[in-house]
Design an enzyme around this catalytic site. Structure first.
Site, mmCIF file in Angstrom:
data_model
loop_
_atom_site.group_PDB
_atom_site.id
_atom_site.type_symbol
_atom_site.label_atom_id
_atom_site.label_comp_id
_atom_site.label_asym_id
_atom_site.label_seq_id
_atom_site.Cartn_x
_atom_site.Cartn_y
_atom_site.Cartn_z
ATOM 1 N N LYS A 22 9.963 7.681 2.975
ATOM 2 C CA LYS A 22 9.650 6.272 3.239
ATOM 3 C C LYS A 22 8.318 5.883 2.587
ATOM 4 O O LYS A 22 8.224 4.876 1.890
ATOM 5 C CB LYS A 22 9.566 6.049 4.762
ATOM 6 N N ASN A 23 7.310 6.695 2.831
ATOM 7 C CA ASN A 23 5.971 6.313 2.365
ATOM 8 C C ASN A 23 5.806 6.419 0.851
ATOM 9 O O ASN A 23 4.843 5.902 0.303
ATOM 10 C CB ASN A 23 4.899 7.146 3.081
ATOM 11 N N CYS A 117 3.936 -1.021 13.335
ATOM 12 C CA CYS A 117 3.832 -0.326 14.619
ATOM 13 C C CYS A 117 2.491 -0.614 15.287
ATOM 14 O O CYS A 117 1.463 -0.716 14.620
ATOM 15 C CB CYS A 117 3.964 1.183 14.401
ATOM 16 N N ARG A 122 -5.415 -1.600 12.677
ATOM 17 C CA ARG A 122 -4.876 -1.658 11.326
ATOM 18 C C ARG A 122 -5.383 -2.858 10.508
ATOM 19 O O ARG A 122 -4.591 -3.689 10.026
ATOM 20 C CB ARG A 122 -3.344 -1.615 11.347
ATOM 21 N N ASP A 311 1.034 11.001 11.478
ATOM 22 C CA ASP A 311 2.438 10.644 11.735
ATOM 23 C C ASP A 311 3.197 11.753 12.470
ATOM 24 O O ASP A 311 4.273 11.507 13.005
ATOM 25 C CB ASP A 311 3.158 10.325 10.416
ATOM 26 N N ARG A 402 13.218 2.407 11.719
ATOM 27 C CA ARG A 402 12.305 1.917 10.678
ATOM 28 C C ARG A 402 11.984 3.027 9.684
ATOM 29 O O ARG A 402 11.675 2.741 8.522
ATOM 30 C CB ARG A 402 10.997 1.416 11.309
HETATM 31 C C1 UD1 Z 1 -0.091 5.016 5.570
HETATM 32 C C2 UD1 Z 1 1.302 5.446 5.954
HETATM 33 C C3 UD1 Z 1 1.376 5.749 7.437
HETATM 34 C C4 UD1 Z 1 0.306 6.764 7.821
HETATM 35 C C5 UD1 Z 1 -1.066 6.332 7.322
HETATM 36 C C6 UD1 Z 1 -2.135 7.395 7.526
HETATM 37 C C7 UD1 Z 1 2.671 4.247 4.355
HETATM 38 C C8 UD1 Z 1 3.703 3.212 4.129
HETATM 39 N N1 UD1 Z 1 2.234 4.387 5.611
HETATM 40 O O1 UD1 Z 1 -0.369 3.823 6.293
HETATM 41 O O2 UD1 Z 1 2.678 6.278 7.719
HETATM 42 O O3 UD1 Z 1 0.260 6.894 9.211
HETATM 43 O O4 UD1 Z 1 -1.020 6.037 5.918
HETATM 44 O O5 UD1 Z 1 -1.770 8.565 6.921
HETATM 45 O O6 UD1 Z 1 2.278 4.964 3.444
HETATM 46 N N2 UD1 Z 1 -8.077 1.082 7.679
HETATM 47 C C9 UD1 Z 1 -9.107 0.164 7.774
HETATM 48 N N3 UD1 Z 1 -9.147 -0.866 6.879
HETATM 49 C C10 UD1 Z 1 -8.210 -1.010 5.909
HETATM 50 C C11 UD1 Z 1 -7.155 -0.054 5.804
HETATM 51 C C12 UD1 Z 1 -7.124 0.970 6.723
HETATM 52 O O7 UD1 Z 1 -9.967 0.257 8.651
HETATM 53 O O8 UD1 Z 1 -8.300 -1.956 5.116
HETATM 54 C C13 UD1 Z 1 -8.005 2.176 8.662
HETATM 55 C C14 UD1 Z 1 -6.759 2.042 9.545
HETATM 56 O O9 UD1 Z 1 -6.995 1.164 10.620
HETATM 57 C C15 UD1 Z 1 -6.569 3.474 9.987
HETATM 58 C C16 UD1 Z 1 -6.999 4.271 8.763
HETATM 59 O O10 UD1 Z 1 -7.802 3.408 7.978
HETATM 60 O O11 UD1 Z 1 -7.430 3.760 11.062
HETATM 61 C C17 UD1 Z 1 -5.847 4.809 7.935
HETATM 62 O O12 UD1 Z 1 -5.073 3.757 7.471
HETATM 63 P P1 UD1 Z 1 -4.305 3.803 6.072
HETATM 64 O O13 UD1 Z 1 -4.537 5.111 5.390
HETATM 65 O O14 UD1 Z 1 -4.636 2.566 5.331
HETATM 66 O O15 UD1 Z 1 -2.803 3.745 6.539
HETATM 67 P P2 UD1 Z 1 -1.625 2.906 5.912
HETATM 68 O O16 UD1 Z 1 -1.756 2.857 4.429
HETATM 69 O O17 UD1 Z 1 -1.454 1.656 6.671
#
Ligand code: UD1
Length: 425
Positions: A22-23, A117, A122, A311, A402
């Site tokens: 998925k990711n 989720c 986030r 995850d 999902r």
């Molecule tokens: C991706 C994965 C998700 C996984 C996560 C962490 C996909 C589609 N999803 O999600 O399954 O759980 O990586 O391995 O690839 N953060 C901020 N500001 C931002 C962006 C992120 O503070 O602008 C924080 C988030 O709140 C969280 C952390 O950084 O605490 C990690 O988030 P991130 O690595 O961005 O996760 P996703 O890309 O959303």
């Protein structure tokens, strides 16, 4: 409301080839927007998040199909829009990774704060900060949640930049890569996420004509502005789905073999399972696990790759609840312990204190009605149900769809007794 019914108590045995990742697929779909022609992605899982992304791409004017063999064709030659509807953004967080490609291709983009989720706040500040470095002008309306971005270059272009990410966010890294590939000149990105899915995206972009160096490391050098063309790419097996099934077998006991994954990507999990007493054999593309004695107490802390994936934290909590217990520290998402309460309804003894959860002792769980609070938490409840005495009903199982193509099909192949029920299925 969709539900999954599980009759627990049996062991898991058999072999399974895992679904596509998925990711990996979601950012690959976003990358297709950068190509003014046809992009083909193979081994695409037929899951809700992928369907949702397809809908968004179609709404933007792309032509997008997914056949029964998991082959997706995206023709972005007809892309006409640059705005994603609020209701689509709220359905899935990954929609935010279209921001970079839309900005690069259309010179402007309009999105809303993403949903997905409920595992934590986030925010998308890191995405926006990175894009600003490439010359994007970004405006946020906190009342409506609307975010508009436009490229400041004369002809709607972005310029190469030096970007230092303060935290290795997966999505922010992907958006920065998209912008750098399209921007005029060289870009240097540091502090990047090293998740295998980011590397897979970079390899795909290079096959489309981009020049990205340092793939798989936290520092990327990107020569931007080169013309991109279509490609055919195959998604790797889903390491999180594979990990879920390995954890389920460690919890229920038995002997399983998972193939179609890059086993090195699961090292943090496999070493932890060995520490707990599972017998594992690894080959580059398959993992064998045997669990025929009680699983011992373990301690784990989640973190960005190559650390233990957040995850898999909820499924692991289910395993720890029925074995020797242990300690979990969650460092990535602040609200990822909601499943603890549901596990406790089944008889587990999980105590949550801030970002830590402790399970003093493993217990025998009893089947009952529980509710999935998020995608991976739902998978954790299915895992718990497989080990529990009697019948477990997991409500709101649409969360699980999902990310898992068919968790009932996969676990049934391994001998689990479970099926979908409820009004939607
Ligand atoms: C991706 C994965 C998700 C996984 C996560 C962490 C996909 C589609 N999803 O999600 O399954 O759980 O990586 O391995 O690839 N953060 C901020 N500001 C931002 C962006 C992120 O503070 O602008 C924080 C988030 O709140 C969280 C952390 O950084 O605490 C990690 O988030 P991130 O690595 O961005 O996760 P996703 O890309 O959303």
């Amino acid at each position: 409301m969709a539900e999954i019914e599980i009759f627990g108590g049996g062991t898991l045995r058999g072999e399974l080839s895992v679904q596509g990742s998925k990711n990996a697929v979601l950012p690959m779909m976003a990358a297709a927007v950068l190509n003014r022609g046809v992009t083909v992605i193979e081994h695409v899982p037929d899951i809700q998040d992928v369907r949702c992304m397809m809908e968004i791409l179609c709404f933007l004017g792309c032509q997008c199909t997914l056949d029964r063999n998991g082959r997706m064709t995206i023709d972005a030659g007809t892309l006409s829009g640059s705005c994603i509807r609020k209701e689509d953004m709220e359905k899935m967080r990954s929609s935010v990774i279209l921001l970079g490609p839309l900005l690069a291709r259309q010179g402007k983009a309009c999105i809303y704060y993403p949903g997905g989720c409920m595992i934590g706040k986030r925010p998308i500040d890191l995405h926006l900060k990175a894009l600003r470095q490439f010359g994007a002008i970004i405006e946020e309306d906190e009342t409506t949640g609307q975010v508009t971005a436009s490229a400041s270059g004369k002809d709607g272009s972005l310029s190469g930049a030096v970007v230092e990410l303060p935290y290795p966010s997966v999505g922010a890294t992907e958006n920065a890569v998209f912008a750098a590939v399209a921007a005029e000149g060289e870009s240097f990105l540091s502090g990047c996420a090293r998740e295998p899915e980011v590397a897979a995206l970079c390899h795909m972009l290079n096959r489309m004509g981009a020049r990205i160096f340092g793939i798989g490391t936290s520092r990327l050098r990107i020569t931007g502005g080169l013309p991109l063309h279509g490609c055919t790419v195959r998604a790797e097996g889903d390491r999180i789905a594979a990990g879920t099934y390995l954890i389920a077998a460690a919890a229920a006991g038995g002997e399983i073999e998972i193939s179609g994954i890059c086993s090195g990507e699961l090292s943090s999990l496999t070493s932890l399972l060995e520490e707990g007493g599972a017998v594992l054999y690894r080959e580059p593309r398959r993992i064998y696990l045997r669990q025929d004695r009680p699983f011992r107490r373990i301690c784990v802390k989640t973190g960005p790759y190559p650390d233990f994936p957040t995850d898999l934290q909820s499924p692991l909590l289910a395993l720890m609840s029925v074995s020797g217990g242990g300690l979990v520290e969650e460092t990535v998402f602040e609200s990822r312990f909601k499943t603890a309460q549901e596990l406790n309804k089944m008889g587990a003894s999980v105590t949550v204190l801030g970002q830590r959860a402790e399970i003093k002792e493993g217990r025998c769980l009893r089947g009952c009605r529980v509710r999935a609070c998020d995608l991976r938490g739902g998978a954790a409840l299915v895992t718990a149900g497989l080990t529990a005495e009697g019948r477990t009903l997991v409500e709101q199982s649409e969360y699980i769809s999902r990310g898992y193509e068919d968790i009932c099909r996969d676990l049934s192949r391994l001998g689990g007794k479970l099926r979908y029920c409820g009004t939607d299925t």
